[in-house]
Structure formats: C-alpha cells, structure tokens
Design an enzyme around this catalytic site. Structure first.
Site, PDB file in Angstrom:
ATOM      1  N   LYS A  41       2.184  34.969   8.192  1.00 26.75           N
ATOM      2  CA  LYS A  41       1.468  34.964   6.915  1.00 26.75           C
ATOM      3  C   LYS A  41       1.246  36.387   6.429  1.00 26.75           C
ATOM      4  O   LYS A  41       1.519  36.713   5.275  1.00 26.75           O
ATOM      5  CB  LYS A  41       0.130  34.244   7.108  1.00 26.75           C
ATOM      6  N   ARG A 111      -8.102  34.686   7.120  1.00 26.04           N
ATOM      7  CA  ARG A 111      -7.046  33.704   7.403  1.00 26.04           C
ATOM      8  C   ARG A 111      -6.306  34.035   8.692  1.00 26.04           C
ATOM      9  O   ARG A 111      -5.870  35.157   8.899  1.00 26.04           O
ATOM     10  CB  ARG A 111      -6.034  33.665   6.250  1.00 26.04           C
ATOM     11  N   GLY A 120      -2.053  24.302  10.312  1.00 28.02           N
ATOM     12  CA  GLY A 120      -3.292  23.581  10.564  1.00 28.02           C
ATOM     13  C   GLY A 120      -3.860  23.756  11.963  1.00 28.02           C
ATOM     14  O   GLY A 120      -4.869  23.159  12.300  1.00 28.02           O
ATOM     15  N   MET A 122      -4.830  26.659  13.424  1.00 26.59           N
ATOM     16  CA  MET A 122      -5.861  27.687  13.553  1.00 26.59           C
ATOM     17  C   MET A 122      -6.695  27.695  12.278  1.00 26.59           C
ATOM     18  O   MET A 122      -6.477  26.900  11.385  1.00 26.59           O
ATOM     19  CB  MET A 122      -5.202  29.027  13.825  1.00 26.59           C
ATOM     20  N   ARG A 357       6.787  31.520   3.174  1.00 27.74           N
ATOM     21  CA  ARG A 357       7.483  31.492   4.467  1.00 27.74           C
ATOM     22  C   ARG A 357       8.783  30.717   4.285  1.00 27.74           C
ATOM     23  O   ARG A 357       8.941  29.993   3.298  1.00 27.74           O
ATOM     24  CB  ARG A 357       6.618  30.843   5.541  1.00 27.74           C
ATOM     25  N   HIS A 473       9.286   7.956  31.346  1.00 22.20           N
ATOM     26  CA  HIS A 473      10.571   7.770  32.011  1.00 22.20           C
ATOM     27  C   HIS A 473      11.621   7.254  31.022  1.00 22.20           C
ATOM     28  O   HIS A 473      12.725   7.779  30.926  1.00 22.20           O
ATOM     29  CB  HIS A 473      10.414   6.799  33.182  1.00 22.20           C
ATOM     30  N   ARG A 635      41.245  13.520  34.629  1.00 20.50           N
ATOM     31  CA  ARG A 635      40.720  13.813  35.963  1.00 20.50           C
ATOM     32  C   ARG A 635      41.047  12.663  36.909  1.00 20.50           C
ATOM     33  O   ARG A 635      40.805  11.498  36.605  1.00 20.50           O
ATOM     34  CB  ARG A 635      39.212  14.004  35.904  1.00 20.50           C
ATOM     35  N   GLU A 806      33.131  22.763  40.595  1.00 22.22           N
ATOM     36  CA  GLU A 806      31.820  22.128  40.635  1.00 22.22           C
ATOM     37  C   GLU A 806      31.185  22.238  42.016  1.00 22.22           C
ATOM     38  O   GLU A 806      30.174  21.616  42.303  1.00 22.22           O
ATOM     39  CB  GLU A 806      31.932  20.661  40.213  1.00 22.22           C
ATOM     40  N   SER A 825      38.021  24.000  35.105  1.00 23.10           N
ATOM     41  CA  SER A 825      37.037  23.410  34.199  1.00 23.10           C
ATOM     42  C   SER A 825      35.725  23.291  34.955  1.00 23.10           C
ATOM     43  O   SER A 825      35.649  22.636  35.994  1.00 23.10           O
ATOM     44  CB  SER A 825      37.517  22.037  33.724  1.00 23.10           C
ATOM     45  N   ASP A 830      27.438  18.868  38.373  1.00 27.33           N
ATOM     46  CA  ASP A 830      27.489  18.962  39.831  1.00 27.33           C
ATOM     47  C   ASP A 830      27.234  20.392  40.304  1.00 27.33           C
ATOM     48  O   ASP A 830      26.564  20.607  41.300  1.00 27.33           O
ATOM     49  CB  ASP A 830      28.862  18.499  40.355  1.00 27.33           C
ATOM     50  N   CYS A 893      33.177  21.250  31.174  1.00 22.46           N
ATOM     51  CA  CYS A 893      33.128  19.855  30.739  1.00 22.46           C
ATOM     52  C   CYS A 893      31.833  19.174  31.154  1.00 22.46           C
ATOM     53  O   CYS A 893      31.679  17.980  31.033  1.00 22.46           O
ATOM     54  CB  CYS A 893      34.338  19.085  31.246  1.00 22.46           C
ATOM     55  N   TYR A 913      37.274  27.252  26.163  1.00 24.57           N
ATOM     56  CA  TYR A 913      36.772  26.133  25.370  1.00 24.57           C
ATOM     57  C   TYR A 913      35.554  25.497  26.021  1.00 24.57           C
ATOM     58  O   TYR A 913      35.287  25.692  27.202  1.00 24.57           O
ATOM     59  CB  TYR A 913      37.860  25.067  25.172  1.00 24.57           C
TER      60      TYR A 913
HETATM   61  P1  ADP Z   1      -3.146  27.454   6.598  1.00 20.70           P
HETATM   62  O1  ADP Z   1      -2.373  28.398   7.449  1.00 20.70           O
HETATM   63  O2  ADP Z   1      -3.778  26.349   7.352  1.00 20.70           O
HETATM   64  O3  ADP Z   1      -2.332  27.009   5.400  1.00 20.70           O
HETATM   65  P2  ADP Z   1      -4.388  29.365   4.862  1.00 20.70           P
HETATM   66  O4  ADP Z   1      -4.851  30.635   5.446  1.00 20.70           O
HETATM   67  O5  ADP Z   1      -3.083  29.432   4.166  1.00 20.70           O
HETATM   68  O6  ADP Z   1      -4.385  28.284   6.000  1.00 20.70           O
HETATM   69  O7  ADP Z   1      -5.535  28.884   3.880  1.00 20.70           O
HETATM   70  C1  ADP Z   1      -5.965  27.573   3.633  1.00 20.70           C
HETATM   71  C2  ADP Z   1      -6.065  27.323   2.149  1.00 20.70           C
HETATM   72  O8  ADP Z   1      -6.903  28.290   1.501  1.00 20.70           O
HETATM   73  C3  ADP Z   1      -4.721  27.427   1.466  1.00 20.70           C
HETATM   74  O9  ADP Z   1      -4.607  26.424   0.505  1.00 20.70           O
HETATM   75  C4  ADP Z   1      -4.769  28.766   0.804  1.00 20.70           C
HETATM   76  O10 ADP Z   1      -3.963  28.818  -0.336  1.00 20.70           O
HETATM   77  C5  ADP Z   1      -6.229  28.930   0.458  1.00 20.70           C
HETATM   78  N1  ADP Z   1      -6.584  30.331   0.422  1.00 20.70           N
HETATM   79  C6  ADP Z   1      -6.485  31.215   1.422  1.00 20.70           C
HETATM   80  N2  ADP Z   1      -6.837  32.447   1.032  1.00 20.70           N
HETATM   81  C7  ADP Z   1      -7.186  32.354  -0.258  1.00 20.70           C
HETATM   82  C8  ADP Z   1      -7.629  33.305  -1.232  1.00 20.70           C
HETATM   83  N3  ADP Z   1      -7.789  34.595  -0.943  1.00 20.70           N
HETATM   84  N4  ADP Z   1      -7.892  32.855  -2.463  1.00 20.70           N
HETATM   85  C9  ADP Z   1      -7.736  31.546  -2.758  1.00 20.70           C
HETATM   86  N5  ADP Z   1      -7.324  30.615  -1.900  1.00 20.70           N
HETATM   87  C10 ADP Z   1      -7.038  31.001  -0.651  1.00 20.70           C
HETATM   88 MG    MG Z   2      -1.345  28.139   4.198  1.00 20.24          MG
HETATM   89 MG    MG Z   3      31.499  16.219  39.122  1.00 18.20          MG
END
Ligand code: ADP
Ligand code: MG
Ligand code: MG
Length: 944
Positions: A41, A111, A120, A122, A357, A473, A635, A806, A825, A830, A893, A913
């Site tokens: 970020k 952030r 989501g 952290m 990103r 399993h 084989r 092998e 090969s 094995d 193989c 190959y």
């Molecule tokens: P996550 O990684 O969970 O997306 P973010 O750090 O991106 O968390 O932030 C969560 C929400 O808050 C996002 O929708 C982001 O756009 C908003 N947000 C974060 N920083 C700001 C900011 N400086 N001004 C306005 N909105 C923000």
């Molecule tokens: Mg975000």
């Molecule tokens: Mg074998």
C-alpha cells in the site's frame, strides 16, 4: 571517572541519534519499487504521488520499524517518534492544516499494509486527530455540524475496537439501541443531537471497558494507533491468513504503517467513494469496472451499509469525476504496465486516489489481459508471459460445469480438488471398485475417507465427503490424483450402515446420480451439463508465444491412444512415458497375464505370453499411429507381479466357502445311499442322481484344489517390500519372456507402421535400472528380438534404448549407464522416495503434514521437486551422463514434470524435455517459457 563515563554515554547517545535509521518516508520520497520496505500500500501511494496523481499527502513507516518493534519487546525503535513528528509537520505544511489544532485541524488515517496484500487481515483507523477541541474546527472547516459529529463517533468506535481492543459489538449495539429508541432505520437519519448522544455513549463505553477516557492528545492517539497497526501483523487473523497462503517471512515480513491526510467522501454533495479495476477482473475486458457510493466513507462500502452502484452510473451522475477517473486509469496502466485495482474518494468535487495494486483476475481474464496488452503495445510478449501464473492455467484445464447451468445445488461443501464429475453414488470403496469394474461411473460418497479407501478413489469419477476440510485425507488424495473432490458438505447426513444419505428432503441411495463441482464445492442431484476443457483462442495465442521462447521440450505421460490424442491437442511434442501395465490390467487380458505369472515353468510361461503378444502389439501400433512421428517412450513392465493377482484374503475367503460347500455336498452325496438302504427298489431311480452328485463333487473339489494351488503361488510371490522387490528390470531379467514379448510387440508395431510408410519414432525405456549389467542384458535381448523382427518383416526398425533414472545408484553410475543408454528419463516419484527413504503414501498420510507445518520440510517433496537433495542428484547425473555421451537426451517423467517451480529447475539443469499429464501440458509450456525468459534476464541462473 564518573564525569568521563557519563560524557562518553552522552557521546554515544549523540552518535546513535545521528545515525538513527530512517524509518519514515514521505509519499513524495519513498521508493515505490520497494514493497518489502514500504509494504504494497505504501509503495503504491509513493508511486502514485510521484507520477503526479492526486494522493492526499502522508508518509510511510517502514516494515523495518515494525520488525524492530517486535524484536525489542514492543518498543518503538530509537528515533521513530521524532521522525514521525517531523513528517507530520511536513504534511501540516502541505495541507495548511494543524494536527490537533482547534482551527483547521488535520485528520489522518493510520493504515496497515504489508509487502503482500492481505485484504481485511490487518487494521486501519480513520479520522484520527479528532478530539473535543478539533471537532469544532472540523465543523467550522466543513460547515457541516452533522459531518463533524459523525466523524467523531466513527473515530471513537474504530479507536475503541482496534486500539483499545473493545469488542465492537458494544458500539454496534449501542447505536442500534439508539436507532430503535428514535424509531429510525438508517444511520443517515441520525440527527446532530442523536450523534452527540452517541458520542457520549461511545465515550462511556471506553471508560467502562478501560477505566480511562479516550485520549484527547492527538499524538498519543497517533502513537497508540501505530502500535495497534504493528500489532495487527501478529493478530490471529493475519497469522492464519499467512499460513493458508504460504506467505513466508521471505515474501513478506512485518507491516508498514501509512499515515495519510483524511479526505471525506461523506462531506456533502458531489462527494463519493469507490473501488475500481482498470479492467474487468472477471472477463479481462478493457474497461473501467467497479462500484461507488455517493456521500460515503470507504468503510461504508465494505460494511455493506448501503448497496454501491456500478461505476458506469458515475458517467451520468458525476461526469467530470468519471472522466478524471478514466484519465487516472490510463496513467496507472501506462506506468505499472499492469491492470490495477484502486480505491478512490471524491471530496466535494475533487478526486483523490487512496490505493492501487496489481489487480487479481481469474485465469481467463488474465490470459485475455496478456494478449490485449501486447496488442495495445503496452507490454511485449515476454512480459505478457511472465505476468501469468502457470498453475492458474490448470483452472481452465478441468471439465467444468456448463456456465449456462441453472440447476440449483442440493448442498455446498468445500471445493477441495477442481473439476466436475457426475456418477452414481456408492458408499464404500469396495463397492466403488465393483461398480466401476461393471462399467459404471461412480461418485464415492463418504462421511470421510481413510487410506484403505484408496482403491475406491481410483475407481471413482469424483469424491464427496460430509466431513473434513481442504486438507482432509479425501482432499489431499483427490488432488494428488487430479480427481474432482468436494469435502465437508455438512448438510449431507450419511448412514453407512443402511447405505443411504439425506440432504434437504432428498434421499440418496446407491445408484442415485449426482454431480459435484470440486471448484465451487457444489453438489447437484442428477446430471448437470458440463463442458470439456478446451484451449481458448487467448490461451492458444499465449501458448504459441510460450513455444517461441522456451528451450525445454514438453511431452506428455499417456498410456492409451485416447490420452495421446488429448496430449497432442494440448501441444505435447511426444510421449515421455507410456506405461505398459495398464494394458495388462484391461479385463480381456488380466486372465492371460495371470496365467503367465502363475506358469509352472518357462515353457508354460512362454505359451501364455505369446497369447498376449498380438494384443500388446495392437496397442502400441495405435499409440504410435496417433503420435505420427513424434517420439513415444514406451516403458517395459515395471510394477511387481502381485499387483496383477487377487489378494490372499480374497482367495482365502473363496477357499473357505468352497470347503464349506464340499462338506455340505459330501452330506448330500450320502443321501441316495441312505434312501436306497431304506427302500432298495429306489436304486434304479437314484442311480442318475448319484452320478450327477458325484460329478458335481468332483468339479467342486477340482476348483478347491485350484484355489489352494493359487494361494500357494501367491504366497510364494509374496514379498516383504514389493516396491523394493521383484519388479522392473529385475523381473524382466529373471522372467525374460515378459520383456522379450513386449520388445517384440513394440518393434513389430513400429515395423508394420513403417511398412505402411507412416512416420514412427519409438524409444524403449527400461525401469528400475541400478547397474550397467542390467542394461546390458536387456540391450542384448533387444538386439536378439530385433534380428527376429527383421527376418519376419524384412526391414530394419529404427529405435532407441534408454533407462529410467529412479534409483540412487543409477545416478551414481550415470556415466557408465550412458555408454549404453541413448536417453535418460528421471522418474522423480521413485527417486524422491529413494532419496528420502520415505514411502510416499506413509509420508503423506502420517508425518509430512506435521513436517510442513513445523517447517522441518518446506514443501511436500512429492509435489515440489526437492532441489537441494533430489535436484542435486539429478544435476550430477546430467553432468556425468553427458560427459560419457554428449548427445544424451535427458527428460523427466515424474509428476514434477508438470509443476512450475520444478520445471524451472529442469530448465536450470538443462534437461531436454519435461513430460507430464496431458492436462498439465499447457502449464508446462508456459512454465518452460518463463524459465527461459527469466534466465535471459538474469533472474535465474544455470544450477551449479
Ligand atoms: P484495507 O487494506 O483493509 O483496504 P485501507 O487502509 O485501504 O484498508 O482502508 C480502509 C478504508 O478506508 C478504505 O476504503 C480506504 O479507502 C479508506 N481510507 C483509508 N485512508 C483514507 C483516507 N486518508 N481518507 C479517506 N479514506 C481513507
Ligand atoms: Mg484498501
Ligand atoms: Mg518408477
């Protein structure tokens, strides 16, 4: 003395302060390429700032600071707080606002953001810097009292739950109670007075839970929030996520912390917030895609308080903003040369970018994007290939539920092994085998599976379990076999005793047809239409480009002409492994083959084997015909003989039954005599019956004798360790009739096709070789057969002879073996077992999961080639082999031949190959191209 030491202490302090590491980077100065240091970020925010996009000013605290915070027992590293204060001052200057100032206050978000995005997992805190004083400055600045109080209550609940770790249900419930009280439904209907009340209630929650008020000092707020963000790196959510997605410290270590000026999408009219992709992540279509919400803050979208609108509606609702967003899209793609996933906020008619990103797209969309971006001139072919994940291609290589299907599923479990399958339900593995032998397509339905159910997996089209996760399993074994599997479909209640199951009012018994989709985890009653995997136009284009760039050849493992056809369709350039044992297992041959195994002497054996010859010859002919001049490596017989015989238990059971019959029959045989004794006049009437009974008893006792004989033979064939026993070339040498027949069938098949003037390239491969003497004996045998074939057909058949590698000893004798073998090969299944001295089944079922979890072994070596051990052996083998025979052809193989990182290794040791299952051929083509491009670019080097 005292003076001096305190002085030197001060000096030391001064030096340390001067040398304090840099932990804080303004967005305008951070290196946006360094995701490891700044987190994804933070790097994105720096990059966007520096290419001139509208990013609210701020700064990044590096991941190094986070790690040092943990190492020093939760203390900020030396110099961090000063650096933060300096950076805040810079932001204040840029914004002309004051952090904690009663007039024109600066509010920030705090952030989290690690090198790898963990959506989501952290925490982020918004509106920080608000307190009883700055609140009024904020209201003045915005001219919006409601907005001010709304921001305050949002801040208190976020700070309370994230930093002070108060269960956020408390805030939520308090708000719901207030709404109930005021008889309103939506948050937006809360009045200024309501919000003021709410702020007081929230403040009280904080005091009740912590005994203290919410901090009014904005720097205290800030430093506490930074600590909370750091701490979220080691929160349970984040740790579980990293485990699930195998994010190791090498990939991402610690989270960065971004402090950024708040912008407000909820400030008033012409304000909004949204999330957008530069291209459609579902289809790859080159058009802006996403959602937005007017008059809202970012978290409102995530929380689902209001339903967002499709971004296309912005075109009419906010045309200027939409146009600007399109420009941003252009700039971002031009800069990153990659589709982006971005967050934006519009504050009173001004667009701000908050995140970008690389977009995560599905497999088909990724292929389309690669092709499109080359056509648009955005990237070159190499980049287009490198940006793809080869294993993602496998998603497209399974049979899939027809996308137009509208039938509703009866249950949904976990998609544990991809692909779709239909079949009749069976409730246990033996039944699965029985039904499959009778030609039925079956789905094995069980509460859960155990290792002894393995034969049921082989016999089934797919596996469905009511209990168990993606590492159960059933899931692990099914994935290994490439069979569809749905696990943990808990709505299905199974009674294994009565062999029936219930789900949502439906009763399932043996024979009920169901369909499962191991991708989505869905289960349907009846047959659902499916589509066969096909190479789409985009995939075809990509794979043709891949072929231009790769050095490794790609072949397929195929045992039947049908497999071979699939392999060709997917671009295989030959068959790297054609196993002959499957041919013997077919129902019309197994009897003949058993006769051969059970023969008492070489003559009998020869006779039995001769009956098999024409059948095998026909198989080979078909195979070679389909491959039309591409090399086909056949084989010779590999597995131990007992695999072709019924189990001892089965025979014992049969003998037991026969013995009981014999006894009963014996009693019945006495009956005529008894009757006769009673009434001698019956003699003539009974004579015929007596005769019949005697016959019957003779047939019966013959059968019993045969079974006892058979049991005797099976017992003599019994081995303590069959996989290390009488098999492969050892069997071929001691029972030469078998290999002679196979060789004759191969050469005759090739010869007859040559006579039809068809192109043929056949390679005879010998399994389990560990000494050159073995190879020599089989080579002599081949030459004998060759002369016979030549006499019969009147032509020479060209062929080559090579050996599987092998066995560890074979690696050590590579030079000597290469004097006779024209190709090697690697049988890495094995060879891995032999190198580790693990038996695969036992390892995977017993201790490997523990080993992987506790990092005793990083990966499962049966899935991902163990470069350091097995790989090292392979490297030595290649070197010694080629020293003896420079044009020695070398391939692989084992299953690793279809696994991208293992393919990269094969490239690095310069194999000729790789050979893999037909459905993995596209994966291998792409992975092989990537390896070559990476080598060209210096990203990887030849293995040393
Ligand atoms: P996550 O990684 O969970 O997306 P973010 O750090 O991106 O968390 O932030 C969560 C929400 O808050 C996002 O929708 C982001 O756009 C908003 N947000 C974060 N920083 C700001 C900011 N400086 N001004 C306005 N909105 C923000
Ligand atoms: Mg975000
Ligand atoms: Mg074998």
């Amino acid at each position: 003395m005292v003076e001096q030491s305190s002085q030197s202490y001060n000096q030391q302090q001064a030096i340390q302060a001067r040398e304090a590491r840099k932990y804080v980077y303004l967005f305008r100065e951070g290196n946006g390429k360094d995701k490891k240091l700044l987190g994804g970020k933070g790097a994105g925010l720096c990059e966007m700032t520096q290419i001139g996009l509208p990013v609210p000013p701020g700064f990044v605290i590096s991941t190094e600071a986070c790690l040092e915070y943990f190492e020093s027992g939760f203390k900020f590293p030396e110099g961090l707080t000063e650096q933060v204060r300096t950076a805040v001052a810079e932001v204040e200057k840029a914004m002309n606002l004051g952090f904690g100032a009663p007039i024109n206050p600066l509010l920030v978000s705090v952030r989290s953001g690690a090198a790898i995005s963990m959506p989501g997992m952290m925490d982020t805190i918004l509106n920080l810097g608000i307190n009883d004083n700055t609140l009024h400055g904020l209201i003045e600045r915005s001219g919006n009292e409601r907005f001010g109080w709304d921001s305050y209550r949002r801040f208190i609940s976020l700070f309370g739950s994230i930093v002070l770790e108060i269960n956020d249900e408390q805030f939520h419930l308090a708000m719901e109670r207030l709404k109930e009280d005021r008889k309103i439904a939506a948050d937006t209907e809360l009045t200024v007075e309501d919000l003021k009340d709410l702020v007081n209630i929230f403040k009280k929650i904080i005091i009740d839970n912590t005994g203290k008020s919410i901090p009014q000092d904005v720097y205290q707020q800030l430093f506490m929030a930074i600590e909370a963000v750091f701490a979220s790196w080691n929160g349970k959510r984040a740790i579980d996520y990293r485990k699930e997605f195998k994010i190791t410290p090498k990939i991402a270590n610690g989270t960065a912390c971004n402090i950024q000026t708040m912008v407000f999408g909820n400030m008033g009219g012409n304000s909004a917030t949204g999330v957008a992709f530069t291209r459609d992540p579902g289809t790859g279509e080159n058009a802006l895609f996403g959602d937005y919400l007017d008059r809202a803050q970012g978290e409102d979208i995530v929380a689902g308080i209001r339903t967002p609108k499709p971004i296309a509606e912005m075109r009419n609702a906010m045309p200027d903003m939409y146009r600007e967003l399109l420009k941003v899209r252009e700039t971002l793609e031009q800069h990153f040369k990659e589709a982006q996933d971005m967050e934006f906020t519009i504050e009173e008619g001004t667009l701000f970018m908050l995140q970008t990103r690389n977009a995560k797209m599905n497999a088909a969309a990724n292929l389309k994007t690669s092709v499109d971006m080359v056509n648009e001139g955005l990237i070159d072919k190499e980049k287009a290939l490198l940006r793809l994940d080869p294993s993602q291609l496998t998603q497209l290589m399974y049979r899939q539920i027809d996308p137009n299907n509208t039938l509703q599923p009866i249950a949904v479990g976990l998609g544990a092994s991809p692909g779709a399958a239909s079949g009749e339900v069976v409730f246990d593995a033996d039944e699965a085998e029985k039904q499959a032998k009778a030609g039925k397509r079956v789905i094995l339905l069980r509460e859960q599976t155990k290792p002894e159910d393995i034969h049921g997996f082989f016999a089934s089209q797919g596996i469905l379990t009511a209990v168990g996760g993606k590492t159960s399993h059933a899931a692990v074994v099914a994935r290994g076999m490439g069979k569809p599997c749905v696990s943990g479909a808990a709505d299905i209640k199974i009674n294994h005793i009565t062999a029936e199951a219930y789900v949502g009012g439906n009763r399932i018994v043996q024979g009920t047809v169901i369909t499962i989709d191991g991708g989505s985890g869905k289960v349907w009653l009846g047959e659902v239409p499916m589509v066969e995997p096909e190479i789409s136009e985009n995939m075809d284009r990509i794979l043709k480009w891949a072929d231009e760039f790769r050095r490794l050849g790609v072949r397929a493992n195929a045992d039947t002409p049908m497999d071979a056809e699939v392999a060709l369709r997917f671009g295989a350039e030959g068959i790297g492994l054609c196993r002959t044992e499957r041919m013997f297992n077919a129902s019309d041959r197994i009897g003949l083959f058993q006769n051969m195994i059970l023969a008492d002497n070489p003559e009998e054996r020869h006779e039995a084997v001769q009956k098999l010859l024409p059948l095998q010859q026909e198989d080979f002919k078909q195979m070679l015909r389909v491959m039309h001049g591409f090399p086909v490596t056949i084989r010779l017989l590999d597995p131990p003989l007992h695999e072709f015989l019924p189990s001892e238990e089965t025979i014992e059971r049969q003998i037991n039954v026969l013995q009981k019959c014999q006894q009963a029959l014996g009693d019945v045989c006495k009956l005529p005599q008894i009757l006769e004794d009673i009434d001698p006049s019956l003699q003539t009437v009974l004579a015929e019956d007596e005769h019949m009974l005697l016959n019957l008893s003779e047939i019966q006792s013959n059968e019993l004798k045969q079974k006892i004989d058979l049991l005797q033979k099976i017992r003599t064939l019994r081995e303590v360790n069959p996989m290390l026993g009488h098999r492969g070339v050892r069997l071929g040498i001691t029972y030469p009739e078998i290999y002679e027949t196979q060789i004759e069938a191969i050469l005759m098949a090739a010869g007859e096709l040559i006579k039809e003037t068809l192109p043929v390239r056949v390679e005879i491969m010998i399994p389990q070789v560990c000494t050159s003497q073995e190879l020599k004996r089989v080579c002599d045998m081949i030459r004998r057969v060759e002369r016979r074939v030549k006499d019969r057909l009147g032509i020479y058949v060209l062929y080559s002879v090579g050996t599987m590698i092998e066995v560890v000893r074979a690696c050590m004798r590579a030079g000597r073996l290469a004097e006779m073998a024209e190709f090697f090969s690697f049988g890495t299944n094995d060879l891995t077992q032999a190198t580790f001295s693990f038996s695969r089944e036992d390892a995977e079922n017993k201790f490997l999961p523990f080993y992987n979890e506790h990092k005793i072994l990083q990966d499962n070596p049966f899935e991902i080639l163990d470069v350091k051990g097995v790989g090292r052996l392979m490297h030595i083998t290649v070197e010694w082999g080629r020293r003896a025979r420079p044009d020695l052809k070398i391939g692989i193989c084992g299953e690793h031949g279809g696994e991208p990182s293992s393919i990269e290794f094969c490239h690095r040791i310069n194999l000729d190959y790789v050979s893999c299952s037909p459905y993995r051929v596209p994966v291998a083509r792409l992975a092989a191209a990537q390896a070559n491009i990476k080598e060209k670019r210096g990203i990887i080097k030849p293995f040393q």
